[in-house]
Design a protein around this motif. Structure first.
Motif, PDB file in Angstrom:
ATOM      1  N   GLU A 157       0.374   9.713  -0.341  1.00 35.63           N
ATOM      2  CA  GLU A 157       1.546   9.226  -1.067  1.00 35.63           C
ATOM      3  C   GLU A 157       2.815   9.945  -0.614  1.00 35.63           C
ATOM      4  O   GLU A 157       3.867   9.329  -0.462  1.00 35.63           O
ATOM      5  CB  GLU A 157       1.347   9.420  -2.577  1.00 35.63           C
ATOM      6  CG  GLU A 157       2.441   8.793  -3.404  1.00 35.63           C
ATOM      7  CD  GLU A 157       2.094   8.743  -4.891  1.00 35.63           C
ATOM      8  OE1 GLU A 157       3.029   8.772  -5.703  1.00 35.63           O
ATOM      9  OE2 GLU A 157       0.895   8.668  -5.233  1.00 35.63           O
ATOM     10  N   ARG A 158       2.692  11.258  -0.390  1.00 31.92           N
ATOM     11  CA  ARG A 158       3.860  12.034   0.055  1.00 31.92           C
ATOM     12  C   ARG A 158       3.465  12.936   1.233  1.00 31.92           C
ATOM     13  O   ARG A 158       3.064  14.079   1.028  1.00 31.92           O
ATOM     14  CB  ARG A 158       4.430  12.874  -1.094  1.00 31.92           C
ATOM     15  CG  ARG A 158       4.939  12.028  -2.251  1.00 31.92           C
ATOM     16  CD  ARG A 158       5.705  12.814  -3.289  1.00 31.92           C
ATOM     17  NE  ARG A 158       6.159  11.967  -4.368  1.00 31.92           N
ATOM     18  CZ  ARG A 158       7.262  11.215  -4.319  1.00 31.92           C
ATOM     19  NH1 ARG A 158       8.014  11.228  -3.249  1.00 31.92           N
ATOM     20  NH2 ARG A 158       7.599  10.468  -5.348  1.00 31.92           N
ATOM     21  N   ASN A 194       2.508   5.212   0.701  1.00 32.50           N
ATOM     22  CA  ASN A 194       3.248   6.268   1.388  1.00 32.50           C
ATOM     23  C   ASN A 194       4.743   6.121   1.092  1.00 32.50           C
ATOM     24  O   ASN A 194       5.386   5.176   1.549  1.00 32.50           O
ATOM     25  CB  ASN A 194       2.966   6.162   2.889  1.00 32.50           C
ATOM     26  CG  ASN A 194       3.593   7.263   3.713  1.00 32.50           C
ATOM     27  OD1 ASN A 194       4.695   7.723   3.413  1.00 32.50           O
ATOM     28  ND2 ASN A 194       2.919   7.670   4.779  1.00 32.50           N
ATOM     29  N   GLN A 195       5.283   7.063   0.309  1.00 33.33           N
ATOM     30  CA  GLN A 195       6.690   6.972  -0.098  1.00 33.33           C
ATOM     31  C   GLN A 195       7.654   7.066   1.083  1.00 33.33           C
ATOM     32  O   GLN A 195       8.703   6.405   1.092  1.00 33.33           O
ATOM     33  CB  GLN A 195       7.001   8.068  -1.123  1.00 33.33           C
ATOM     34  CG  GLN A 195       6.230   7.939  -2.435  1.00 33.33           C
ATOM     35  CD  GLN A 195       6.686   6.773  -3.292  1.00 33.33           C
ATOM     36  OE1 GLN A 195       7.656   6.102  -2.986  1.00 33.33           O
ATOM     37  NE2 GLN A 195       5.983   6.518  -4.387  1.00 33.33           N
ATOM     38  N   ARG A 196       7.311   7.867   2.064  1.00 33.87           N
ATOM     39  CA  ARG A 196       8.162   7.983   3.254  1.00 33.87           C
ATOM     40  C   ARG A 196       8.201   6.644   3.994  1.00 33.87           C
ATOM     41  O   ARG A 196       9.253   6.195   4.447  1.00 33.87           O
ATOM     42  CB  ARG A 196       7.659   9.089   4.178  1.00 33.87           C
ATOM     43  CG  ARG A 196       8.539   9.315   5.407  1.00 33.87           C
ATOM     44  CD  ARG A 196       8.037  10.478   6.257  1.00 33.87           C
ATOM     45  NE  ARG A 196       8.209  11.761   5.576  1.00 33.87           N
ATOM     46  CZ  ARG A 196       7.890  12.939   6.125  1.00 33.87           C
ATOM     47  NH1 ARG A 196       7.355  12.988   7.348  1.00 33.87           N
ATOM     48  NH2 ARG A 196       8.074  14.063   5.455  1.00 33.87           N
ATOM     49  N   GLU A 216      10.435   4.144   2.089  1.00 35.87           N
ATOM     50  CA  GLU A 216      11.864   4.393   2.289  1.00 35.87           C
ATOM     51  C   GLU A 216      12.314   3.887   3.657  1.00 35.87           C
ATOM     52  O   GLU A 216      13.403   3.312   3.797  1.00 35.87           O
ATOM     53  CB  GLU A 216      12.163   5.895   2.150  1.00 35.87           C
ATOM     54  CG  GLU A 216      12.115   6.388   0.711  1.00 35.87           C
ATOM     55  CD  GLU A 216      13.043   5.592  -0.200  1.00 35.87           C
ATOM     56  OE1 GLU A 216      14.233   5.408   0.165  1.00 35.87           O
ATOM     57  OE2 GLU A 216      12.587   5.139  -1.267  1.00 35.87           O
ATOM     58  N   HIS A 221       7.896  -2.235  -2.488  1.00 38.21           N
ATOM     59  CA  HIS A 221       7.604  -1.312  -3.590  1.00 38.21           C
ATOM     60  C   HIS A 221       6.240  -0.653  -3.428  1.00 38.21           C
ATOM     61  O   HIS A 221       5.408  -1.083  -2.617  1.00 38.21           O
ATOM     62  CB  HIS A 221       7.703  -2.019  -4.943  1.00 38.21           C
ATOM     63  CG  HIS A 221       6.720  -3.125  -5.157  1.00 38.21           C
ATOM     64  ND1 HIS A 221       5.443  -2.916  -5.627  1.00 38.21           N
ATOM     65  CD2 HIS A 221       6.835  -4.461  -4.980  1.00 38.21           C
ATOM     66  CE1 HIS A 221       4.816  -4.063  -5.728  1.00 38.21           C
ATOM     67  NE2 HIS A 221       5.629  -5.024  -5.339  1.00 38.21           N
ATOM     68  N   TYR A 222       6.034   0.376  -4.216  1.00 42.84           N
ATOM     69  CA  TYR A 222       4.776   1.115  -4.216  1.00 42.84           C
ATOM     70  C   TYR A 222       3.663   0.278  -4.823  1.00 42.84           C
ATOM     71  O   TYR A 222       3.834  -0.374  -5.842  1.00 42.84           O
ATOM     72  CB  TYR A 222       4.939   2.405  -5.034  1.00 42.84           C
ATOM     73  CG  TYR A 222       3.652   3.187  -5.207  1.00 42.84           C
ATOM     74  CD1 TYR A 222       3.308   4.191  -4.315  1.00 42.84           C
ATOM     75  CD2 TYR A 222       2.772   2.891  -6.254  1.00 42.84           C
ATOM     76  CE1 TYR A 222       2.112   4.904  -4.468  1.00 42.84           C
ATOM     77  CE2 TYR A 222       1.588   3.586  -6.412  1.00 42.84           C
ATOM     78  CZ  TYR A 222       1.269   4.600  -5.526  1.00 42.84           C
ATOM     79  OH  TYR A 222       0.089   5.274  -5.668  1.00 42.84           O
TER      80      TYR A 222
END
Length: 202
Positions: free
Chosen positions: A7-8, A93-95, A98, A115-116
């Protein structure tokens, strides 16, 4: 150790740019460490794009979800080629998310939603005409198979699932799973060990 399906991702950021081209369409894309296939589109994703778009002709608006979108090359190319369609891109994956948002803005694509979502967990039942995925093989068989199962739930009647997967990384297992869930599966294309599998609902 950080993985592209985290995720991060905790690896240091190192953004690079490249242009992805399909026929006369092109996307300017930013990629980064900690996301899948940094620096260039991977062969499997490109094969999926070309196979899907080969028979995807303009018509009524279609809703497409790109599962495990990474920095967005598959879904954003679909959005570019078919601006009348509505494309949803999801990842954990938040990166990557973005980057996808920045890439959509850089290419002035306004027919996308980003979106996630853990697989298709946040996608509504019978809301999509097509599910496409280059699944996160390294996240494990259970994760991949959950995406294949959930695709049936999220597709409208007459919808279809498109998957790219390497023969040596679980193609036979995925094909068997798709057959079990949908009652059908076909090989649309194969090249360099990569297979494009399709299952239709209804």
């Amino acid at each position: 150790m950080s993985h592209y399906y985290d995720e991060r991702p905790d690896v240091k950021s190192d953004i690079t740019h490249f242009t992805y081209t399909y026929k006369h369409y092109s996307l300017k894309l930013a990629t980064d460490s900690g996301v899948f296939s940094k620096g260039k589109i991977d062969f499997g994703s490109d094969l999926l794009v070309r196979t899907f778009l080969k028979d995807h002709t303009p018509g009524p608006t279609k809703r497409i979800v790109d599962v495990g979108c990474g920095y967005g090359p598959i879904g954003l190319m679909f959005a570019q080629v078919a601006p009348h369609d509505l494309v949803t891109l999801v990842d954990v994956n938040q990166r990557a998310l973005e980057l996808t948002k920045k890439n959509a803005q850089a290419n002035q694509l306004d027919n996308v939603t980003i979106h996630y979502s853990d697989g298709l967990a946040d996608i509504a039942d019978e809301s999509q005409d097509y599910v496409v995925t280059n699944p996160p093989i390294r996240a494990g068989k259970s994760v991949v198979h959950r995406i294949l199962e959930d695709a049936f739930r999220t597709l409208v009647t007459d919808g279809a699932l498109f998957v790219v997967i390497q023969k040596k990384q679980g193609m036979a297992s995925a094909k068997k799973k798709m057959e079990a869930v949908f009652g059908n599966v076909e090989v649309l294309d194969k090249s360099k060990g990569y297979y494009i599998l399709k299952s239709s609902k209804g």
